[in-house]
Design a protein around this motif. Structure first.
Motif, mmCIF file in Angstrom:
data_model
loop_
_atom_site.group_PDB
_atom_site.id
_atom_site.type_symbol
_atom_site.label_atom_id
_atom_site.label_comp_id
_atom_site.label_asym_id
_atom_site.label_seq_id
_atom_site.Cartn_x
_atom_site.Cartn_y
_atom_site.Cartn_z
ATOM 1 N N TYR A 3 0.868 -1.178 0.000
ATOM 2 C CA TYR A 3 0.000 0.000 0.000
ATOM 3 C C TYR A 3 0.903 1.226 0.000
ATOM 4 C CZ TYR A 3 -3.146 3.699 1.578
ATOM 5 O OH TYR A 3 -3.856 4.866 1.681
ATOM 6 N N LYS A 14 -2.967 7.432 -3.696
ATOM 7 C CA LYS A 14 -3.076 6.276 -2.815
ATOM 8 C C LYS A 14 -3.361 5.052 -3.668
ATOM 9 C CE LYS A 14 -5.113 9.041 0.934
ATOM 10 N NZ LYS A 14 -6.279 9.208 1.839
ATOM 11 N N GLU A 60 1.246 5.597 -0.454
ATOM 12 C CA GLU A 60 0.494 6.845 -0.292
ATOM 13 C C GLU A 60 1.460 8.027 -0.354
ATOM 14 O OE1 GLU A 60 -2.320 9.051 3.097
ATOM 15 O OE2 GLU A 60 -1.515 7.031 3.425
ATOM 16 N N THR A 66 -2.532 0.441 -4.331
ATOM 17 C CA THR A 66 -1.983 -0.865 -3.967
ATOM 18 C C THR A 66 -1.264 -1.466 -5.170
ATOM 19 O OG1 THR A 66 -4.126 -1.878 -4.512
ATOM 20 C CG2 THR A 66 -3.695 -1.364 -2.195
#
Length: 834
Positions: free
Chosen positions: A409, A443, A411, A445
């Motif tokens: 993840y 943001k 960001e 994945t």
């Protein structure tokens, strides 16, 4: 840096040859491990031992040539197994820190030859030849100088010895790479001249940035370009030429991949570093950095934590605000890594990274509007960036290969404010200072799984699949305290009474919001077949699909002036697919010479334009992906028993359908595909061990990067002619590192002198900001006060040259703004290791 408006746009070491083998860096196991290593040549036996021991092993090519290692079968500790493996080979363990084993020939006193000498400022063995430091480069463990492509690598130790902290410190000493430094957090690298702007691209950039193979590059306009502090990294690899096969989009010119140092499962370690520095006619700053490695369960689970607090001092006086040395930047953050080894064949790793880069006031000088090392703005133009990563990785040794799976993840955020009064002043006479404010985030994945075969096989392969899903959002506003009143006074005769309240409510005369979603999916692979010890062929490719969706919402008085009414909403989407191939052939007639030929291709996202089209401002609704093919031939050679290393690469790049960042006469930014460019040049590196203590490395780059056809940007703008140089590229680049190492003296002094030169560089096509060349010298001396404590003193930019790193100029709109390399800086560093 604005999406919507152009006005916002302002805003090793001594590498050389050796057969060096590397496995995942982990600790020395006190417990017994089961080994099954047959007797075989050292060139293949040592890599196999390293894999089974789960240890990094370094050894020079000269040391292993013609040698055979012993069979090791059964349960032993790593040290016992290594001793059995090397018995009678004439090799010894020169050092073992629990993560990395360094092998060298036995000492002369033992009746054997002497060992190898260091790369300047880098990892070293002992005394008579230059050695290679091997790092992970292309998602597998390889000797840098055996890769059939152009890769430069700096280990963490080399970066530390140089005093390197940011990308500017080492990218400017890498062949084929130019670094256009301006706003910390948005400074851009250019590799092999593949660049259409020295600003942030309207779409995806041309260089990919990664940490532990995780992409830090956005699918659209960059929220930030993270410049991870180099403290306690394992290595940084710079891959030149398109890397579309393994690294995917945003790698047209190449990729920069950080590898964080991994936890040591068996040794408690502490590394603390403190620096203080001062700039001539500028401020004082410094840093404090700390690493702690803690084995929680010996040989099974460990945590490694790093924290950095660094204040880069300012040297630009803002005479508009009265602030001296206003452009200070504060870098804070670090990372926590955990490694769990539940079985000898399974490794589970987790990394959390968080770093902020906060600049109090953009650090450009305005030599025409103010003076040298001075600027004038009505308020501080701040820019704050944040990068945060959570990444989980599993490596499973299957015997015939290693299966790796990652889930990440990522960001990033940005908040900034710029003074755009000069840009809009003629449009709104008498208006208060105009703020151009932006907030943005990205943001997403990323998931990847890959299988890599064991090294040393006749047939080697790497296959994998990935998926990335990233959401971005940008909010821009142009506002001034009295905008509503000024719009009403100046423009009500044209648009009628009440236009101030309608077009500039609460002082906001333009706003824009852009939510964007980009997705990339791919299957990729490479396969290498070794016909014999001399010839090998590699074929690879990536089948990819990209998809993007956006909604653009704009409004306000400025939107009305561009002919689009007081508000607009646009929606767009785009989907593309394709295949990027790669092929190389390599000939290695001896351990002292290797040559290769390579063809590779790269790509990046296309996307929608976010400003609406109008009769006076024709803007295409979308722009497509670029297409770039790279052809290169290179060789690596070593002479005089590896005391002299010569590397050279010649390349030719055919770049078509180029994405260009443009602007309408009203200042609305957009991208368009047009034109073709041909880039060609030569990159060379020479490493010469002049004496056992004195080493010189020189990098040389010659580059021609220019449009191969005329380009007409339209909207009343001048035609960009065939032969125009691509932005941000220098025809000539040279870097030198001279190292003098006296380990035989008290204090073990090490002296390093570095030099960086770049010829004049082109700026953006449509503005005339000068970007002169530069020639900078740095000096550094290090002394060992005791075994665990060292002192370094340094002087950067010895000549105190006012070298320009980036610039912008739009007559009548933006005054001449020049970003500079840091003036002469004097400092010292204390370094403690336990």
């Amino acid at each position: 840096m604005s999406f919507f408006g152009e006005a916002f746009g302002r805003h090793s070491l001594m590498a050389s040859t050796a057969v060096v083998v590397i496995a995942v860096a982990s600790p020395a196991f006190a417990q017994a491990k089961t080994f099954d290593v047959p007797a075989q040549p050292a060139e293949t036996g040592i890599p196999e031992f390293a894999r089974q021991a789960d240890r990094q092993v370094l050894v020079s090519g000269a040391a292993v040539r013609g040698k055979h290692v012993n069979a090791v079968r059964g349960a032993y500790s790593v040290s016992e197994a290594l001793a059995k493996l090397l018995e009678g080979t004439g090799l010894r363990v020169a050092s073992d820190d629990g993560r990395t084993v360094l092998l060298a020939p036995a000492r002369a006193a033992d009746g054997q030859s002497r060992g190898d000498a260091p790369a300047p400022g880098g990892d070293k063995q002992s005394s008579t030849t230059v050695t290679e430091v091997v790092v992970t480069a292309e998602k597998r463990k390889e000797d840098v100088r055996k890769i059939s492509g152009s890769v430069s690598a700096f280990t963490g130790k080399q970066l530390e010895t140089l005093g390197a902290q940011s990308m500017q410190d080492y990218l400017t000493m890498t062949p084929g790479v130019e670094f256009n430094s301006d706003i910390p957090g948005e400074s851009r690298a250019v590799i092999r001249g593949v660049s259409s702007t020295t600003e942030i691209d309207q779409g995806q950039g041309t260089v990919g940035y990664f940490i532990n193979d995780v992409p830090l590059t956005d699918p659209y306009f960059a929220v930030a370009i993270p410049d991870i502090d180099a403290f306690d990294v394992d290595n940084v690899a710079i891959l030149r030429g398109p890397q579309g096969t393994l690294f995917g989009s945003a790698s047209l010119g190449g990729s920069i991949n950080y590898q964080a140092a991994t936890p040591n499962l068996s040794q408690y370690q502490v590394h603390a570093q403190g620096t203080v520095e001062t700039i001539d006619n500028g401020g004082t700053g410094g840093s404090g950095k700390l690493m702690v490695n803690l084995p929680v369960v010996n040989d099974t689970f460990a945590i490694r934590a790093v924290y950095v607090y660094r204040q880069d001092p300012g040297f630009i006086d803002n005479i508009g605000t009265g602030e001296k040395d206003s452009n200070t930047t504060l870098i804070r953050g670090g990372r926590v890594e955990a490694t769990w080894k539940p079985t000898p064949s399974t490794t589970i790793s987790y990394m959390f990274l968080d770093q902020t880069e906060d600049t109090a006031d953009l650090g450009y000088q305005e030599p025409l509007a103010a003076g040298p090392l001075e600027k004038t703005s009505h308020f501080p133009e701040f820019a704050d960036f944040m990068t945060r990563i959570n990444s989980l990785r599993i490596d499973q040794d299957l015997g015939f290969g290693t299966l790796t799976a990652t889930a990440t993840y990522h960001e990033k955020t940005q908040v900034s404010d710029g003074d755009d009064t000069s840009f809009f002043g003629a449009l709104l006479p008498g208006i208060d200072p105009i703020h151009g404010s932006q907030s943005a985030y990205a943001k997403g994945t990323t998931f990847e799984v890959r299988l890599a075969s064991s090294a040393g096989q006749r047939f080697e392969y790497l296959i994998g699949a990935m998926h990335d899903d990233t959401r971005e959002d940008f909010a821009d506003t142009y506002h001034a305290a009295n905008a509503e009143q000024v719009v009403e006074t100046d423009w009500s005769p044209v648009f009628g009474a009440g236009i101030g309240a309608l077009g500039a409510p609460n002082g906001v005369f333009f706003f824009g919001d852009l939510p964007f979603r980009g997705q990339e999916s791919a299957a990729f692979g490479e396969a290498t077949y070794h016909f014999n010890d001399q010839w090998k062929v590699t074929l690879g490719g990536r089948e990819f699909e990209t998809e993007s969706h956006n909604t653009s919402i704009t409004g306000g008085f400025f939107d009305l002036l561009t002919g689009n009414g007081l508000s607009n909403t646009l929606q767009g989407s785009q989907k593309e697919s394709g295949f990027t191939p790669k092929a190389s052939i390599t000939w290695t007639p001896s351990g002292d010479f290797m040559t290769y030929a390579l063809v590779s291709k790269g790509f990046r996202f296309g996307g929608p334009n976010i400003n609406p089209s109008s009769p006076g401002n024709p803007i295409p609704p979308t722009f497509a992906s670029d297409s770039l093919t790279n052809y290169e031939v290179g060789f690596r050679s070593s002479l005089f028993d590896r005391r002299l290393l010569l590397d050279a690469t010649a390349f030719y790049i055919d770049w078509s359908n180029i994405q260009l960042r443009l602007a309408t006469p009203a200042g609305l930014a957009y991208a368009e595909n047009a034109g073709r460019a041909h880039n060609y040049g030569v990159e060379g590196t020479t490493t010469w061990l002049i004496t056992d203590q004195l080493t010189l490395r020189t990098n040389l780059t010659y580059l021609e990067a220019a449009l191969a056809s005329d380009f007409n940007p339209g909207a009343g703008q001048p035609i960009i002619g065939k032969g125009s140089a691509l932005p941000g590229t220098a025809k000539w680049q040279v870097s030198n590192i001279l190292s003098y190492d006296r380990e035989d003296l008290p204090g073990k002094p090490l002296f390093i002198l570095t030099h960086r030169y770049a010829s004049d560089r082109a700026k953006n096509y449509l503005d005339g900001a000068p970007l002169g060349g530069y020639s900078l010298f740095d000096a550094r001396a290090s002394f060992r006060l005791r075994d665990d404590l060292s002192l370094s003193v340094f002087v950067d930019n010895l000549g105190n040259d006012r070298a320009i790193s980036s610039a912008e100029f739009e007559p009548g709109a933006i005054p001449l703004e020049q970003y500079l390399f840091q003036p002469r800086t004097v400092g010292l560093t204390l370094d403690f290791k336990m």
